[in-house]
Design a protein around this motif. Structure first.
Motif, mmCIF file in Angstrom:
data_model
loop_
_atom_site.group_PDB
_atom_site.id
_atom_site.type_symbol
_atom_site.label_atom_id
_atom_site.label_comp_id
_atom_site.label_asym_id
_atom_site.label_seq_id
_atom_site.Cartn_x
_atom_site.Cartn_y
_atom_site.Cartn_z
ATOM 1 N N MET A 157 5.794 -4.348 -44.382
ATOM 2 C CA MET A 157 4.501 -3.683 -44.241
ATOM 3 C C MET A 157 4.038 -3.105 -45.568
ATOM 4 N N ARG A 158 4.988 -2.544 -46.347
ATOM 5 C CA ARG A 158 4.609 -2.033 -47.667
ATOM 6 C C ARG A 158 4.089 -3.161 -48.556
ATOM 7 N N LYS A 159 4.821 -4.307 -48.517
ATOM 8 C CA LYS A 159 4.372 -5.445 -49.322
ATOM 9 C C LYS A 159 2.996 -5.907 -48.866
ATOM 10 N N ARG A 160 2.842 -5.976 -47.501
ATOM 11 C CA ARG A 160 1.564 -6.422 -46.975
ATOM 12 C C ARG A 160 0.450 -5.432 -47.337
ATOM 13 N N GLN A 216 -15.379 -0.456 -49.328
ATOM 14 C CA GLN A 216 -14.473 0.579 -49.813
ATOM 15 C C GLN A 216 -13.995 1.483 -48.682
ATOM 16 N N GLU A 217 -14.899 1.836 -47.784
ATOM 17 C CA GLU A 217 -14.506 2.682 -46.642
ATOM 18 C C GLU A 217 -13.529 1.963 -45.732
ATOM 19 N N GLN A 218 -13.815 0.649 -45.472
ATOM 20 C CA GLN A 218 -12.898 -0.118 -44.631
ATOM 21 C C GLN A 218 -11.531 -0.215 -45.282
ATOM 22 N N ARG A 219 -11.502 -0.415 -46.562
ATOM 23 C CA ARG A 219 -10.223 -0.499 -47.278
ATOM 24 C C ARG A 219 -9.449 0.814 -47.170
ATOM 25 N N GLN A 220 -10.148 1.939 -47.369
ATOM 26 C CA GLN A 220 -9.483 3.234 -47.278
ATOM 27 C C GLN A 220 -8.951 3.489 -45.868
ATOM 28 N N MET A 221 -9.714 3.109 -44.848
ATOM 29 C CA MET A 221 -9.262 3.297 -43.463
ATOM 30 C C MET A 221 -8.035 2.450 -43.173
ATOM 31 N N GLU A 222 -8.041 1.198 -43.610
ATOM 32 C CA GLU A 222 -6.881 0.324 -43.367
ATOM 33 C C GLU A 222 -5.651 0.827 -44.105
ATOM 34 N N ARG A 227 -0.444 3.523 -43.966
ATOM 35 C CA ARG A 227 0.409 4.621 -44.429
ATOM 36 C C ARG A 227 0.896 5.484 -43.265
ATOM 37 N N GLN A 228 -0.005 5.754 -42.333
ATOM 38 C CA GLN A 228 0.382 6.542 -41.157
ATOM 39 C C GLN A 228 1.424 5.816 -40.332
ATOM 40 N N ARG A 229 1.252 4.517 -40.174
ATOM 41 C CA ARG A 229 2.217 3.715 -39.413
ATOM 42 C C ARG A 229 3.582 3.716 -40.091
ATOM 43 N N VAL A 230 3.591 3.560 -41.399
ATOM 44 C CA VAL A 230 4.848 3.582 -42.147
ATOM 45 C C VAL A 230 5.514 4.956 -42.015
ATOM 46 N N GLU A 234 9.156 5.730 -40.348
ATOM 47 C CA GLU A 234 10.200 6.400 -41.120
ATOM 48 C C GLU A 234 10.692 7.648 -40.392
ATOM 49 N N GLN A 235 9.785 8.440 -39.828
ATOM 50 C CA GLN A 235 10.191 9.636 -39.080
ATOM 51 C C GLN A 235 11.003 9.278 -37.851
ATOM 52 N N LYS A 236 10.605 8.225 -37.154
ATOM 53 C CA LYS A 236 11.319 7.794 -35.951
ATOM 54 C C LYS A 236 12.734 7.357 -36.298
ATOM 55 N N ASN A 237 12.877 6.587 -37.353
ATOM 56 C CA ASN A 237 14.199 6.138 -37.767
ATOM 57 C C ASN A 237 15.048 7.305 -38.253
ATOM 58 N N THR A 238 14.414 8.235 -38.944
ATOM 59 C CA THR A 238 15.152 9.384 -39.459
ATOM 60 C C THR A 238 15.665 10.265 -38.329
ATOM 61 N N LYS A 239 14.895 10.391 -37.229
ATOM 62 C CA LYS A 239 15.313 11.227 -36.092
ATOM 63 C C LYS A 239 16.371 10.543 -35.246
ATOM 64 N N SER A 240 16.196 9.269 -34.955
ATOM 65 C CA SER A 240 17.085 8.574 -34.022
ATOM 66 C C SER A 240 18.475 8.360 -34.603
ATOM 67 N N PHE A 241 18.575 8.038 -35.883
ATOM 68 C CA PHE A 241 19.873 7.740 -36.455
ATOM 69 C C PHE A 241 20.762 8.988 -36.583
ATOM 70 N N PRO A 242 20.264 10.146 -37.070
ATOM 71 C CA PRO A 242 21.121 11.344 -37.110
ATOM 72 C C PRO A 242 21.533 11.832 -35.743
ATOM 73 N N GLU A 243 20.707 11.685 -34.691
ATOM 74 C CA GLU A 243 21.108 12.086 -33.350
ATOM 75 C C GLU A 243 22.323 11.300 -32.895
ATOM 76 N N CYS A 244 22.337 10.029 -33.185
ATOM 77 C CA CYS A 244 23.487 9.196 -32.819
ATOM 78 C C CYS A 244 24.740 9.668 -33.553
ATOM 79 N N LEU A 245 24.603 9.980 -34.845
ATOM 80 C CA LEU A 245 25.742 10.459 -35.612
ATOM 81 C C LEU A 245 26.225 11.817 -35.105
#
Length: 251
Positions: A157-160, A216-222, A227-230, A234-245
């Motif tokens: 997604m970052r590359k895309r 320009q507005e469409q580009r900024q929104m996308e 960024r919000q999705r990423v 990241e937050q979901k992965n950060t929460k789920s993995f430490p709970e398991c540990l």
């Protein structure tokens, strides 16, 4: 005749003396009787006072005797009640001793049952702990794989996103160049044909400007959406993995 009326003075004096003596004796006796009467009256008054005191003392003694009788009656009743209480206490002590023996037997039985339950619970706990350990290890592997997969997806997604940013930037640059070229042509045309209305030249420029602003507005929104999705991933992965540990460390 004169001889017959004669009085024997000596005898008369003697009789008078006797009468006087008797009167004197009677007065002395009367005085003595008066003294005795006074003494008897005083003694009678004293005896009446003493009798009154004795009656009062008798009444007090009678009341005291009644109180003593009541006290003795109460003591007798208390003795009977004490005997009954002693019997009740003796029965309660025997019952308490019996209950203590039963309680001791029940306590020993309960201790044995609790010890057996503790042993069984420890065995079950060890089995459950082993099962949970295996499940957690499998879950940890699964989470690691999912995390790697998510990280790969995030990287893609970052590359895309970077590619889209480059594409949008290229498109914006192209639009800016096209806008600049059209603006230059419009200015050249305006200089060559001054009689042409200004509105006909500014209209294409406004269209290109709005189009550029929209892109320009469409580009900024996308970009913001990506960024919000990423960030969420990241937050979901950060929460789920430490709970398991953490669960694994508790076991």
């Amino acid at each position: 005749m004169k001889k017959s009326t004669a009085v024997n003075l000596d005898k008369l004096i003697e009789d008078f003396s006797l009468v006087e003596q008797k009167i004197t004796d009677m007065k002395a006796k009367n005085n003595l009787l008066e003294v005795r009467l006074d003494e008897t009256t005083r003694m009678f008054t004293l005896s009446q006072t003493k009798e009154k005191y004795l009656r009062e003392e008798r009444d007090e003694l009678f009341q005291a005797v009644i109180g003593l009788q009541h006290t003795l009656k109460q003591q007798c009743e208390l003795r009977v009640e004490n005997e009954q209480l002693k019997k009740i206490i003796s029965d309660l002590e025997r019952q308490n001793n019996s209950n203590q023996q039963d309680s001791a037997a029940n306590m020993e039985r309960l201790k044995m049952e609790v010890a057996a339950q503790i042993t069984e619970q420890q065995r079950d706990t060890a089995e459950v702990r082993g099962e949970l350990q295996s499940k957690l290890e499998a879950k940890e592997l699964e989470m690691q794989e999912a995390l790697q997969k998510k990280e790969s997806e995030l990287e893609q997604m970052r590359k895309r996103m970077k590619e889209q940013e480059r594409e949008k930037q290229t498109e914006i640059i192209k639009l800016q160049l096209e806008f600049s070229a059209r603006l230059a042509r419009a200015q050249t045309t305006t200089e060559k044909v001054p009689q042409q209305p200004v509105g006909s030249c500014t209209l294409p420029l406004d269209l290109y400007r709005r189009k550029l602003q929209y892109v320009q507005e469409q580009r900024q929104m996308e970009v913001e959406s990506l960024r919000q999705r990423v960030k969420e991933l990241e937050q979901k992965n950060t929460k789920s993995f430490p709970e398991c540990l953490l669960k694994r460390r508790k076991l």
